[in-house]
Write a protein that holds these residues in place. Sequence first.
Motif, PDB file in Angstrom:
ATOM      1  N   VAL A   1      -0.919   8.169  -3.034  1.00 35.16           N
ATOM      2  CA  VAL A   1      -1.314   7.862  -4.414  1.00 35.16           C
ATOM      3  C   VAL A   1      -2.239   6.650  -4.331  1.00 35.16           C
ATOM      4  N   LYS A   2      -3.437   6.788  -4.865  1.00 38.73           N
ATOM      5  CA  LYS A   2      -4.429   5.723  -4.650  1.00 38.73           C
ATOM      6  C   LYS A   2      -4.038   4.396  -5.297  1.00 38.73           C
ATOM      7  N   ASP A   3      -3.508   4.476  -6.493  1.00 42.56           N
ATOM      8  CA  ASP A   3      -3.088   3.246  -7.163  1.00 42.56           C
ATOM      9  C   ASP A   3      -1.725   2.833  -6.590  1.00 42.56           C
ATOM     10  N   PRO A   4      -1.636   1.665  -5.958  1.00 46.26           N
ATOM     11  CA  PRO A   4      -0.365   1.280  -5.303  1.00 46.26           C
ATOM     12  C   PRO A   4       0.797   1.207  -6.275  1.00 46.26           C
ATOM     13  N   ARG A   5       0.484   1.021  -7.561  1.00 43.40           N
ATOM     14  CA  ARG A   5       1.587   0.926  -8.539  1.00 43.40           C
ATOM     15  C   ARG A   5       2.272   2.264  -8.734  1.00 43.40           C
ATOM     16  N   GLY A   6       1.555   3.354  -8.434  1.00 44.32           N
ATOM     17  CA  GLY A   6       2.136   4.681  -8.611  1.00 44.32           C
ATOM     18  C   GLY A   6       2.661   5.274  -7.307  1.00 44.32           C
TER      19      GLY A   6
ATOM     20  N   TRP B   1      -5.595  -3.643  -8.209  1.00 42.05           N
ATOM     21  CA  TRP B   1      -6.433  -2.566  -7.714  1.00 42.05           C
ATOM     22  C   TRP B   1      -7.219  -1.922  -8.840  1.00 42.05           C
ATOM     23  N   SER B   2      -8.501  -1.781  -8.683  1.00 42.07           N
ATOM     24  CA  SER B   2      -9.283  -0.999  -9.637  1.00 42.07           C
ATOM     25  C   SER B   2     -10.535  -0.507  -8.940  1.00 42.07           C
TER      26      SER B   2
ATOM     27  N   TYR C   1      -6.156   3.354   8.810  1.00 42.24           N
ATOM     28  CA  TYR C   1      -4.822   3.329   8.187  1.00 42.24           C
ATOM     29  C   TYR C   1      -4.788   2.413   6.971  1.00 42.24           C
ATOM     30  N   MET C   2      -5.946   1.894   6.578  1.00 40.47           N
ATOM     31  CA  MET C   2      -5.998   0.936   5.469  1.00 40.47           C
ATOM     32  C   MET C   2      -5.846   1.619   4.133  1.00 40.47           C
ATOM     33  N   SER C   3      -5.143   0.967   3.250  1.00 44.84           N
ATOM     34  CA  SER C   3      -4.923   1.527   1.907  1.00 44.84           C
ATOM     35  C   SER C   3      -6.104   1.162   1.005  1.00 44.84           C
ATOM     36  N   PRO C   4      -6.263   1.901  -0.090  1.00 49.38           N
ATOM     37  CA  PRO C   4      -7.357   1.580  -1.012  1.00 49.38           C
ATOM     38  C   PRO C   4      -7.304   0.133  -1.511  1.00 49.38           C
TER      39      PRO C   4
ATOM     40  N   GLY D   1     -13.133   6.054  -5.596  1.00 47.33           N
ATOM     41  CA  GLY D   1     -12.993   7.472  -5.940  1.00 47.33           C
ATOM     42  C   GLY D   1     -11.593   7.987  -5.718  1.00 47.33           C
ATOM     43  N   GLU D   2     -11.492   9.301  -5.829  1.00 47.64           N
ATOM     44  CA  GLU D   2     -10.155   9.922  -5.828  1.00 47.64           C
ATOM     45  C   GLU D   2      -9.775  10.533  -4.488  1.00 47.64           C
ATOM     46  N   GLU D   3     -10.698  10.544  -3.518  1.00 49.75           N
ATOM     47  CA  GLU D   3     -10.405  11.252  -2.270  1.00 49.75           C
ATOM     48  C   GLU D   3      -9.226  10.622  -1.509  1.00 49.75           C
ATOM     49  N   VAL D   4      -8.384  11.470  -0.970  1.00 48.58           N
ATOM     50  CA  VAL D   4      -7.282  10.998  -0.113  1.00 48.58           C
ATOM     51  C   VAL D   4      -7.406  11.723   1.228  1.00 48.58           C
ATOM     52  N   PRO D   5      -6.700  11.242   2.255  1.00 49.63           N
ATOM     53  CA  PRO D   5      -6.796  11.933   3.550  1.00 49.63           C
ATOM     54  C   PRO D   5      -6.360  13.387   3.430  1.00 49.63           C
ATOM     55  N   GLU D   6      -6.911  14.185   4.324  1.00 51.36           N
ATOM     56  CA  GLU D   6      -6.551  15.601   4.347  1.00 51.36           C
ATOM     57  C   GLU D   6      -5.090  15.744   4.781  1.00 51.36           C
TER      58      GLU D   6
END
Length: 335
Positions: free
Chosen positions: A240-245, A302-303, A168-171, A217-222
């Motif tokens: 959205v991988k970047d938390p700012r978005g 985040w980067s 459940y961890m975020s990028p 990378g860009e992968e997100v959960p299915e």
Amino acid sequence: MDWFRGEKLGRGSFAQVNLAIPRSQSSFLHPLMAVKSCGASLSSSLLNEKSILEELKDCPQIIRYYGDSYSFENGEKLYNVLLEYASGGSLADCLKSAGDRTIPEPQVRRYTKALLKGLHYIHKFGYVHCDLKPQNILLTSDGGVRIADFGLAKRAGGGGELRGTPLYMSPEMVAGSEQGAAADVWALGCVVAEMASGSPAWRCSDLAALLMRIGVGEEVPEIPGDLSAEGRDFAEKCFVKDPRGRWTAEMLLNHPFVCGEEEMNGSEELRSGDWKMASASPRCPFDFEEWSCSLTSPAESWSVSKAEERLRGLVNVGAEIAPNWSSTDDWLTIR
Ligand SMILES: Nc1ncnc2c1ncn2[C@@H]1O[C@H](COP(=O)(O)OP(=O)(O)OP(=O)(O)O)[C@@H](O)[C@H]1O
């Protein structure tokens, strides 16, 4: 409040939860409670949980705090936190007992709305839960939803220390960037996907590979295929991988997936019957005994490059103290 310990309801990685039965008539307002206990010498996480729950006690979607005490039992000094009793057990129990069946979408929407209300409240007070997952989402007998287990909760901001449950961890958590409210929204997306599909959002049996997939990378959960278009769009806003978005809990409360939903009332009344044993419920390869590590290379924001750097360190730390991956005895939590 005078009470005695009743049946065991569940066990986490550091505390045990039992039914707490009030001794006196004057306790009629709280006919049954739960008591979360741990050894007094190991109580820092439970003390943290207590102080946050005390502050957040007016939110119906957060497990209610009734008080704390110390006791001596079997020669051991225990620290006890009295909580509202959620007789429906955890969402993890509910998913487990559903087996191959998934939770119907109208129910997923109602649960999601309740979770959003709770998260919005937590975030308004400047906290991040940091460990939202089905085991920490409790259900009342009348279908109410309660966010529980604030042992890892903290003030928003700051990075470095890795906390939570990998699935459940975020990028940005994996990358060691600032851990803010957005991390809980990512975890909520994972919970929504799990409710809709019946299995964890990430399918991956290797911790290092999982952390790489989350952090780089860009992968997100299915996103489960049988979710409605609204549900899929909701999950995309969480992933959205970047938390700012990423959308905030407040923004998501207006998303069409949940905004038309009437929440089940989940009244405060606790029924004395109908309670059942609830226990930790491992269901996947990441369900392991507590695995602790603390990393000390906080990044400013985040980067991808920072994520890669941190992951190299993280995977090395993980390799040194990796638990038995073939065991499914308990849930993995990183504190
Ligand atoms: N208020 C409650 N009412 C009913 N059952 C509860 C309650 N609180 C906890 N439980 C049960 O006990 C289990 C463990 O509780 P909790 O997650 O708070 O412990 P923990 O030691 O903090 O766990 P973790 O290892 O996730 O940190 C829950 O999954 C649930 O089944």
